[in-house]
Design a protein around this motif. Structure first.
Motif, PDB file in Angstrom:
ATOM      1  N   GLN A   1      -9.670  -0.789  -6.588  1.00 40.16           N
ATOM      2  CA  GLN A   1      -8.799  -1.710  -5.853  1.00 40.16           C
ATOM      3  C   GLN A   1      -8.541  -1.181  -4.446  1.00 40.16           C
ATOM      4  OE1 GLN A   1      -7.273  -4.767  -6.249  1.00 40.16           O
ATOM      5  NE2 GLN A   1      -6.634  -4.361  -4.145  1.00 40.16           N
TER       6      GLN A   1
ATOM      7  N   GLU B   1      -8.429  -9.347 -12.158  1.00 43.25           N
ATOM      8  CA  GLU B   1      -8.487  -7.899 -12.010  1.00 43.25           C
ATOM      9  C   GLU B   1      -7.317  -7.395 -11.159  1.00 43.25           C
ATOM     10  OE1 GLU B   1     -12.295  -7.297 -10.344  1.00 43.25           O
ATOM     11  OE2 GLU B   1     -13.384  -7.840 -12.161  1.00 43.25           O
ATOM     12  N   ILE B   2      -7.020  -8.112 -10.073  1.00 42.68           N
ATOM     13  CA  ILE B   2      -5.907  -7.701  -9.219  1.00 42.68           C
ATOM     14  C   ILE B   2      -4.591  -7.806  -9.975  1.00 42.68           C
ATOM     15  CG2 ILE B   2      -4.584  -8.322  -7.154  1.00 42.68           C
ATOM     16  CD1 ILE B   2      -7.211  -9.109  -5.821  1.00 42.68           C
TER      17      ILE B   2
ATOM     18  N   CYS C   1      -5.289   2.547  -8.585  1.00 46.61           N
ATOM     19  CA  CYS C   1      -6.141   1.704  -7.733  1.00 46.61           C
ATOM     20  C   CYS C   1      -7.569   2.235  -7.675  1.00 46.61           C
ATOM     21  CB  CYS C   1      -5.543   1.596  -6.338  1.00 46.61           C
ATOM     22  SG  CYS C   1      -4.014   0.633  -6.290  1.00 46.61           S
TER      23      CYS C   1
ATOM     24  N   ASP D   1      -6.199  -6.983  -0.760  1.00 46.99           N
ATOM     25  CA  ASP D   1      -5.786  -5.583  -0.689  1.00 46.99           C
ATOM     26  C   ASP D   1      -4.387  -5.377  -1.242  1.00 46.99           C
ATOM     27  OD1 ASP D   1      -8.160  -4.901   0.628  1.00 46.99           O
ATOM     28  OD2 ASP D   1      -7.272  -5.242   2.608  1.00 46.99           O
TER      29      ASP D   1
ATOM     30  N   VAL E   1      -4.169  -4.805 -12.085  1.00 47.17           N
ATOM     31  CA  VAL E   1      -3.777  -3.643 -11.285  1.00 47.17           C
ATOM     32  C   VAL E   1      -2.297  -3.728 -10.925  1.00 47.17           C
ATOM     33  CG1 VAL E   1      -4.084  -2.466  -9.067  1.00 47.17           C
ATOM     34  CG2 VAL E   1      -6.076  -3.247 -10.351  1.00 47.17           C
TER      35      VAL E   1
END
Length: 478
Positions: free
Chosen positions: A79, A16-17, A74, A100, A20
């Protein structure tokens, strides 16, 4: 058999990160998104020297529009985003986790306008404070906000933490010097309230929600700051006193005589003063003998022809009356800088000590008694402890630093508990100017009622419903 394993969950989260980050690269350009070793060391921790952590990504938008696009991406992906300024904070408020996205405003730097009629400066949030100060000076004004970290700290961070500094007694905090803001909300909405008017009574003054919010409600991208006529005469003195109450009496005497021309009034207990002297080039006190209390005073006036005689006369009268034990008056700019070097020993704390820092505020009349009680309590708990006491008493601010090396095996949290337990009966605040961040989050209820905390949580939910902005900072249990 059902349920995902920890490894599966971690893999899904990384996927998922990565999605993003790819979206951010498409929106901002590859040069504005860094990952892995491309993320510089400065983004990993602040002046607390908490354990450095590499964020999943560091984004460097170059405009408000890019900040808006990044936050919208985000927010849609839930996110977490951690806004970062100059990373000079002392509460851990800008330190990101490894899950983060850190958002640095360093590419959004520069003074856009100085309005000489309104005496205002419009400045981008990533501008270093010292750059803004110099631009004001070049235009014949003064930006009164001043911190020891002026060369590194950024305007956005100064506002997000409502920075104080050495001249609050004369010019107020960052909040007092701000007329307007541009802020990007968590969902990418841009609030542009770049007001230049002192009088603008049109409903909620939204800028005050974001000043001091530590990046938990929105990302400050621009500010309109108030400018002042330059203080063209500065006179500096270091005085020795019998006790804290004598310092308060002298401050009141100076205010009665000079009013708002009292530019700084910094007090130092002997532990701090001796440490500061040891770091000077000559390692020698300006006084021939030790004293119970010291005050560094600056008279800052508008009259360029002020030769300092009036300031000297007030101190001489106080000395003759027995209100002072001794005084050293700077005769040159280099003399003044040498005296300030003693007070600015705090810059050496991370290099010389294992500092456990406290930044509290109390009613001015209680500061001396609190310092005595704190010192006694620390000695009772840890007889070999070493601590330093100093502050800006004109604006109610006391700093305490414990050298962690002098209390081996004692956690920072244990020291925190002892000091903050003493603070509550005095009606003080757990943070005067450094903010809450991570380090003071658990202790915010010492200074704020449950009703106040509930109101803060409601504001957070309204402006950042998905909780993506600086999670885990400022508000307890949220």
């Amino acid at each position: 058999m059902s349920g995902a394993t920890t490894d599966q969950t971690a893999t899904a989260a990384k996927g998922e990160i990565d999605t993003v980050i790819a979206a951010l690269r498409d929106a901002l350009g590859a040069e504005a998104v860094r990952t892995g070793e491309a993320i510089g060391e400065r983004a990993l921790t602040d002046w607390t020297r908490m354990t450095p952590t590499r964020p999943a990504a560091l984004i460097l938008p170059a405009s408000t529009e890019q900040v808006s696009r990044a936050l919208a991406i985000c927010d849609a992906a839930r996110q977490p985003v951690v806004p970062q300024g100059g990373m000079t904070g002392l509460a851990g408020g800008a330190i990101a986790r490894d899950i983060d996205v850190a958002l640095s405003l360093e590419r959004m730097s520069g003074v856009e306008e100085i309005d000489t009629a309104a005496a205002t400066m419009t400045v981008l949030a990533g501008t270093p404070l010292e750059v803004a100060q110099q631009a004001a000076a070049d235009a014949g004004f003064e930006l009164a906000l001043d911190l020891g970290a002026r060369g590194s700290c950024q305007i956005g961070g100064n506002l997000a933490t409502n920075a104080g500094g050495n001249r609050v007694i004369q010019s107020g905090t960052a909040r007092d010097q701000t007329l307007g803001l541009e802020v990007v909300l968590a969902d990418g909405t841009v609030l542009s309230s770049l007001n230049k008017m002192v009088k603008n009574n049109t409903g909620y003054d939204l800028k005050h929600l974001f000043i001091g919010s530590e990046g938990t409600l929105g990302v400050i991208t621009r500010a309109v700051l108030r400018l002042s006529p330059p203080r063209r005469s500065r006179h500096t003195a270091l005085v020795a006193l019998d006790h804290y109450d004598a310092a308060v009496a002298l401050l009141n005497t100076l205010r009665a005589r000079f009013g708002n021309d009292v530019g700084a009034f910094e007090i130092m207990w002997p532990d701090f003063f001796d440490f500061g002297v040891s770091l000077t080039s000559h390692a020698r006190s300006p006084f021939d003998a030790p004293h119970p209390m010291y005050a560094l005073i600056e008279h800052a006036g508008l009259d360029p022809d002020d030769d300092g005689q009036a300031f000297s006369r007030v101190l001489t009268d106080a000395l003759e009356a027995g209100a002072l034990r001794d005084a050293v008056i700077a005769q040159s700019l280099s003399d003044a800088r040498a005296l300030w070097t003693i007070r600015e020993a705090t810059a050496e704390f991370p290099l010389r000590l294992e500092p456990v820092n406290f930044d509290v505020s109390l009613p001015i009349g209680e500061i001396g008694r609190f310092a005595d009680a704190c010192r006694a309590r620390f000695k009772q708990c840890w007889p070999g402890q070493v601590s330093y006491y100093f502050g800006h008493i004109g604006d109610s601010n006391l700093h305490v630093t414990v050298d962690g090396r002098s209390v081996p095996g004692v956690s920072h949290e244990a020291i925190d508990r002892e000091l903050y337990a003493l603070l509550a009966p005095y009606g003080g605040s757990v943070s005067a100017e450094h903010g809450i961040g991570v380090l003071k989050r658990a202790f915010l209820p010492v200074s704020r009622t449950q009703a106040e905390l509930q109101a803060m949580r409601a504001i957070k939910r309204a402006l950042d419903p998905h909780g993506i902005l600086n999670p885990g900072k400022l508000l307890p249990d949220m």
